[in-house]
Structure formats: C-alpha cells, structure tokens
Design an enzyme around this catalytic site. Structure first.
Site, mmCIF file in Angstrom:
data_model
loop_
_atom_site.group_PDB
_atom_site.id
_atom_site.type_symbol
_atom_site.label_atom_id
_atom_site.label_comp_id
_atom_site.label_asym_id
_atom_site.label_seq_id
_atom_site.Cartn_x
_atom_site.Cartn_y
_atom_site.Cartn_z
ATOM 1 N N MET A 1 40.710 -33.848 7.446
ATOM 2 C CA MET A 1 39.747 -34.223 8.485
ATOM 3 C C MET A 1 40.415 -34.863 9.698
ATOM 4 O O MET A 1 39.938 -35.870 10.223
ATOM 5 C CB MET A 1 38.694 -35.159 7.888
ATOM 6 C CG MET A 1 37.874 -34.510 6.797
ATOM 7 S SD MET A 1 36.960 -33.066 7.402
ATOM 8 C CE MET A 1 35.918 -32.690 5.995
ATOM 9 N N ASP B 1 44.024 -23.854 16.242
ATOM 10 C CA ASP B 1 44.502 -23.968 17.618
ATOM 11 C C ASP B 1 44.155 -25.369 18.102
ATOM 12 O O ASP B 1 43.874 -26.248 17.286
ATOM 13 C CB ASP B 1 43.931 -22.845 18.495
ATOM 14 C CG ASP B 1 42.417 -22.949 18.657
ATOM 15 O OD1 ASP B 1 41.809 -23.933 18.177
ATOM 16 O OD2 ASP B 1 41.838 -22.036 19.278
ATOM 17 N N ASN C 1 43.116 -23.388 8.555
ATOM 18 C CA ASN C 1 42.118 -24.375 8.148
ATOM 19 C C ASN C 1 40.914 -23.635 7.590
ATOM 20 O O ASN C 1 40.614 -22.515 8.017
ATOM 21 C CB ASN C 1 41.685 -25.225 9.344
ATOM 22 C CG ASN C 1 40.802 -26.401 8.947
ATOM 23 O OD1 ASN C 1 40.739 -26.792 7.776
ATOM 24 N ND2 ASN C 1 40.109 -26.964 9.926
ATOM 25 N N THR D 1 39.235 -29.629 -3.973
ATOM 26 C CA THR D 1 38.949 -28.476 -4.841
ATOM 27 C C THR D 1 39.543 -27.193 -4.266
ATOM 28 O O THR D 1 39.912 -26.292 -5.029
ATOM 29 C CB THR D 1 37.435 -28.298 -5.096
ATOM 30 O OG1 THR D 1 36.774 -27.974 -3.882
ATOM 31 C CG2 THR D 1 36.834 -29.539 -5.718
ATOM 32 N N HIS E 1 36.788 -23.886 6.992
ATOM 33 C CA HIS E 1 35.630 -24.624 7.510
ATOM 34 C C HIS E 1 34.359 -24.120 6.822
ATOM 35 O O HIS E 1 34.183 -22.908 6.688
ATOM 36 C CB HIS E 1 35.535 -24.419 9.025
ATOM 37 C CG HIS E 1 34.376 -25.129 9.632
ATOM 38 N ND1 HIS E 1 34.264 -26.507 9.612
ATOM 39 C CD2 HIS E 1 33.259 -24.667 10.240
ATOM 40 C CE1 HIS E 1 33.127 -26.848 10.195
ATOM 41 N NE2 HIS E 1 32.500 -25.760 10.583
ATOM 42 N N LEU F 1 42.514 -33.775 13.533
ATOM 43 C CA LEU F 1 42.996 -32.736 14.436
ATOM 44 C C LEU F 1 44.509 -32.872 14.567
ATOM 45 O O LEU F 1 45.056 -33.978 14.512
ATOM 46 C CB LEU F 1 42.334 -32.888 15.808
ATOM 47 C CG LEU F 1 40.813 -32.682 15.816
ATOM 48 C CD1 LEU F 1 40.265 -32.882 17.224
ATOM 49 C CD2 LEU F 1 40.451 -31.297 15.276
ATOM 50 N N ASP G 1 37.743 -26.212 15.200
ATOM 51 C CA ASP G 1 37.280 -25.022 14.472
ATOM 52 C C ASP G 1 37.092 -23.819 15.390
ATOM 53 O O ASP G 1 36.167 -23.021 15.217
ATOM 54 C CB ASP G 1 35.977 -25.337 13.702
ATOM 55 C CG ASP G 1 36.160 -26.518 12.754
ATOM 56 O OD1 ASP G 1 37.238 -26.645 12.163
ATOM 57 O OD2 ASP G 1 35.221 -27.334 12.621
ATOM 58 N N GLY H 1 41.555 -26.568 19.466
ATOM 59 C CA GLY H 1 40.148 -26.959 19.478
ATOM 60 C C GLY H 1 39.631 -27.383 18.118
ATOM 61 O O GLY H 1 40.387 -27.497 17.156
#
Ligand code: GAR
Length: 208
Positions: free
Chosen positions: A96, A145, A111, A19, A113, A98, A149, A147
């Site tokens: 979903m 980056d 991204n 969406t 979140h 990395l 989130d 990590g």
C-alpha cells in the site's frame, strides 16, 4: 525482463495478510513454474505477509517510511534492499505504498488491484465498486507506472457482484480470482517473457 533466466527471481512487496504472496509461494514450490520468490519486503512490521515469507524460508525485510528522514530516502533505501536480491521482477501484492519513478526505472514492477482498471483506483476498489452499484468488477494486474493504478494492463479477471454482497464478501470473491490470475500471469512472464510497448503489454513466446 530483458535477459530471461529460470527460475525468474521475484521480490514480493506486501503490507498485509499476504494471500497473494502465499499463492505465489505455493506456485513456486513446483520447479516447472519457472519462478522463485527470493525475498519478501514490507513497509510495516508484524504482518501475516512477513510471517508467510518466514514460514516458506524466504528472506524478509522491512522498510518503514517513518524510519527515514524523507519519503525519497525511504524509496532509495527500499530500492537498495530490493536490489540486493537481484530480482527479475518485483510484485506488489497488497503493498500500500506508491513507488518513485527511480524505483520503477530500476525494476520491472507489477501490482495487483482489486477492481477492473481504470475503474475504482486507490485503496478501496471493492468498496468503491459496491457503492457505484456495478454488477461486474474484478481484478487487474498491471505494470506499475507513476500513477495510482494507471499502468499498462497485463491481465484482468471479471467477478460478479452479488445483490447481498458487503465489502468483505465482495473482496474475498475478487481475491480468489485475483490470486489465480496473478499466479498464471507471473508464471507465463517468468517462462515466456513480456514486452511493454506503450500501453500494450504482451506476454508470451513472442515477447523478449
Ligand atoms: C488484494 O486484493 C490487492 O489487490 C489489494 O490488497 C489485497 C491484498 O490482499 N491491493 C490494493 O487494494 C492496492 N490498491 P493479500 O494481502 O491477502 O494479498
């Protein structure tokens, strides 16, 4: 995005219903928005996100980790698929997986979140916020980056938690605000540029 061109070329990566992707596709239908979705990529088949790309006439591709001999191999293949579309910006919209530092050095990648980072990172932002009992949560758009989130924050939007929320109702309310934030921020980045200086992200006319 060192050299700005209009419309800015977006590759959107999805893993699910898409969406947020749809909100970008809808916004990009207006030439004054300043961006175009040039491809939709996914890490799995058969998802609504890919169907949304197909319906919009945008090229789609799938790169499944299980089709590669290693995670590194998958990541390099994904980068090559993305790179073939020469994006100015990669947007993970419910993607979903990395991404490696090699991928992130090659492409400016955002991204979204469904929580107010740095709170509640990971796969279950709405559930974790609800379990913690917060009264306000929200969504965060950030520069990816290495990590989970953790990257520099581009934009955030606050969303109240209702007493009778369950995970689904809270996530749906977050997603309404999240889509608006994503569309607004990506459009401004496309039209006006962005600079990332350590943890500080500046979107707007003074950005390069
Ligand atoms: C969005 O709420 C996005 O923030 C979340 O998945 C949803 C995808 O919705 N992503 C994460 O939780 C990543 N940590 P959509 O497929 O309908 O755009």
């Amino acid at each position: 995005m060192p050299e700005r061109r209009l419309p800015a070329r977006l590759v959107v990566l999805v893993s699910g219903s898409g969406t947020n992707l749809q909100a970008l596709l809808d916004a990009c239908a207006d030439p004054s928005y300043g961006a175009a979705v040039v491809a939709v990529g996914a890490d799995r088949d058969g998802i609504e996100g890919l169907a949304r790309g197909d319906r919009a006439g945008v090229p789609t591709f799938v790169a499944k980790v299980s089709d590669y001999t290693s995670r590194d191999h998958w990541d390099r293949a994904l980068a090559d698929r993305v790179g073939a579309f020469e994006p100015d910006l990669v947007v993970c919209a419910g993607f979903m997986k990395l991404l490696s530092t090699d991928f992130l050095e090659r492409f400016l990648t955002l991204n979204t979140h469904p929580a107010l980072c740095p709170a509640f990172p990971g796969m279950h932002g709405p559930r974790d916020a609800l379990e913690h009992g917060v009264k306000v949560t929200g969504a965060t758009l950030f520069v990816v980056d290495g990590g989970v989130d953790t990257g520099p924050i581009v934009a955030q939007v606050a969303v109240p938690v209702a007493d009778d929320d369950d995970v689904a109702s809270l996530h749906e309310r977050i997603k309404v605000a999240e889509r608006a934030m994503l569309v607004e921020s990506v459009g401004r980045i496309a039209r006006e540029g962005v600079t990332v200086d350590g943890r500080r992200v500046r979107v707007g006319t003074s950005a390069h």
